[in-house]
Write a protein that holds these residues in place. Structure first.
Motif, short mmCIF file in Angstrom:
data_model
loop_
_atom_site.label_atom_id
_atom_site.label_comp_id
_atom_site.label_asym_id
_atom_site.label_seq_id
_atom_site.Cartn_x
_atom_site.Cartn_y
_atom_site.Cartn_z
N LEU A 165 3.50 -1.15 -7.75
CA LEU A 165 1.81 -1.08 -6.14
C LEU A 165 2.28 -0.07 -5.13
CD1 LEU A 165 0.74 -5.04 -6.29
CD2 LEU A 165 0.13 -2.67 -6.87
N THR A 166 4.00 0.37 -5.13
CA THR A 166 4.19 1.09 -4.17
C THR A 166 3.84 2.98 -4.73
OG1 THR A 166 6.50 1.48 -5.18
CG2 THR A 166 6.08 0.49 -3.40
N GLU A 167 3.20 2.77 -6.31
CA GLU A 167 2.39 3.94 -6.92
C GLU A 167 1.04 3.44 -7.35
OE1 GLU A 167 4.32 6.24 -6.61
OE2 GLU A 167 6.54 5.38 -7.35
N ARG A 168 0.46 3.27 -5.82
CA ARG A 168 -0.58 2.61 -5.43
C ARG A 168 -1.74 4.09 -5.52
NH1 ARG A 168 -2.47 -2.67 -3.74
NH2 ARG A 168 -0.65 -3.18 -3.22
N ASP A 169 -2.91 3.62 -5.44
CA ASP A 169 -4.52 4.68 -5.72
C ASP A 169 -4.64 4.40 -4.29
OD1 ASP A 169 -6.60 6.53 -5.53
OD2 ASP A 169 -7.53 4.55 -5.98
N GLU A 170 -5.07 5.02 -3.05
CA GLU A 170 -5.35 4.75 -2.31
C GLU A 170 -6.43 3.76 -1.69
OE1 GLU A 170 -4.56 7.58 0.46
OE2 GLU A 170 -2.26 7.37 0.76
N VAL A 171 -7.99 5.11 -3.02
CA VAL A 171 -9.24 4.50 -2.26
C VAL A 171 -9.29 2.92 -3.03
CG1 VAL A 171 -10.68 4.95 -3.32
CG2 VAL A 171 -9.29 7.22 -2.92
N THR A 172 -8.68 2.81 -4.27
CA THR A 172 -9.16 1.71 -5.13
C THR A 172 -8.33 0.36 -4.59
OG1 THR A 172 -7.92 1.95 -7.29
CG2 THR A 172 -10.35 2.94 -6.96
N GLY A 173 -7.03 0.90 -4.56
CA GLY A 173 -5.88 -0.57 -4.87
C GLY A 173 -5.45 -0.29 -6.38
N PHE A 174 -6.19 0.21 -7.19
CA PHE A 174 -5.11 -0.21 -7.47
C PHE A 174 -3.73 0.63 -8.17
CE2 PHE A 174 -8.65 -0.81 -10.81
CZ PHE A 174 -9.59 -2.20 -9.47
N TYR A 175 -3.15 0.55 -9.63
CA TYR A 175 -1.85 0.89 -9.75
C TYR A 175 -2.18 2.83 -9.91
CZ TYR A 175 0.06 -3.43 -10.68
OH TYR A 175 1.22 -4.59 -10.23
#
Length: 310
Positions: A165-175
């Protein structure tokens, strides 16, 4: 004989058991298998003539083991053609089988996981049946080891998911795409060990000329729909500017298709135009091939399209 060192995983324990049984009892093919619906998946094999290897998939209803599990045939048949239910089984017409050994491998709750089994093209002496207590003991030990490592894998999966989860998309909160690739690698390794069923759903949002901020808004709305509908154990990622991927863990295609249908309805109600594609991992091709198939299905089908309100 068994060596005295400890086993680092279920694979090494299973292979040691097969090697020992082949050395003690002979027979050309020994296998550890998993059953998933009509699939009979080879997890480990000690093969000396049939050409069977890890990852091969056969039709469970055709097998001797399916009949053994139902109590229709004996665990050990030194001359399998003398047992009517085995003689008439479809697999007996597909490959030469003169002798058969088979016992269940179970989960900790007693449910069927798969089988420890063996075949040989030639009939064997009647005293082969005397080995049943040993084969059953080894199967029970493997069942215990399996339960231990399955629990360990579940804990490892949870830890990895938090780490990735450190590799997270900032817009969606998804991986993110990078997190997604790490998840695929980990789950593929688990599938190879244990034969887990996994399905992939790809969600493509409509193409169109929009400002980046508008695309992000739309992706955020889509992510909320996906998060609401998907199961807790499903892993969701944003893998492109307008593309999501969902890894449906321990999920057959029929179960994943139900999720896809709910997603289609959710996007329709949210007035978001999407293409949805779905595929199930095959043991021969792996998860990356399933992702590619799901992407192709989303591109080719385009059958869940509704007009977006901007």
């Amino acid at each position: 004989m068994f060596t005295t060192h400890s086993f680092s995983d279920f694979d090494s324990a299973a292979q040691a058991a097969l090697t020992y049984l082949h050395q003690r009892m002979g027979l050309s093919l020994w296998m550890i298998t998993r059953t998933e619906l009509d699939d009979w998946i080879v997890l480990q094999a000690e093969d000396h003539g049939y050409g069977v290897q890890k990852g091969d998939v056969f039709h469970w209803p055709d097998s001797f083991c399916s009949r053994m599990v139902r109590g229709e045939g004996p665990h050990i048949a030194p001359q399998s053609d003398l047992v009517e239910v085995y003689r008439n089984a479809p697999i007996a017409q597909q490959v030469p089988i003169g002798a058969y050994v088979g016992v269940p491998i179970t989960y900790g709750n007693g449910a069927l996981f798969g089988t420890l089994c063996a075949i040989d093209p030639q009939p064997q002496p009647d005293n082969l049946a005397d080995e049943l207590p040993l084969v059953e003991l080894i199967a029970k030990l493997l069942s215990t080891i399996l339960d231990f490592f399955l629990k360990a894998e579940m804990a490892s999966r949870r830890e990895e998911q938090q780490q990735f989860l450190t590799e997270r998309d900032e817009v969606t909160g998804f991986y993110s795409h990078l997190g997604w690739e790490k998840l695929l690698a980990s789950e593929e390794a688990r599938c190879q060990k244990f034969g887990f069923p996994v399905s992939v759903i790809i969600v493509d949002l409509e193409e169109g000329q929009r400002p980046p901020a508008e695309v992000d808004r739309l992706m955020g709305q889509a992510a909320k729909i996906i998060r609401t509908i998907c199961r807790q154990e499903d892993l969701c990622a944003r893998i492109g500017a307008r593309q999501f991927a969902i890894l449906c863990i321990e999920c057959h295609i029929s179960q994943a298709d139900f999720i896809r249908e709910r997603l289609a309805l959710g996007f329709q109600q949210g007035n978001i135009t999407v293409d949805l594609g779905i595929a199930e991992r095959s043991p021969q091709q792996g998860l990356h091939a399933a992702v590619d198939m799901a992407k192709s299905a989303a591109h080719e089908q385009g059958r869940f399209r509704t007009k977006v309100k901007v």
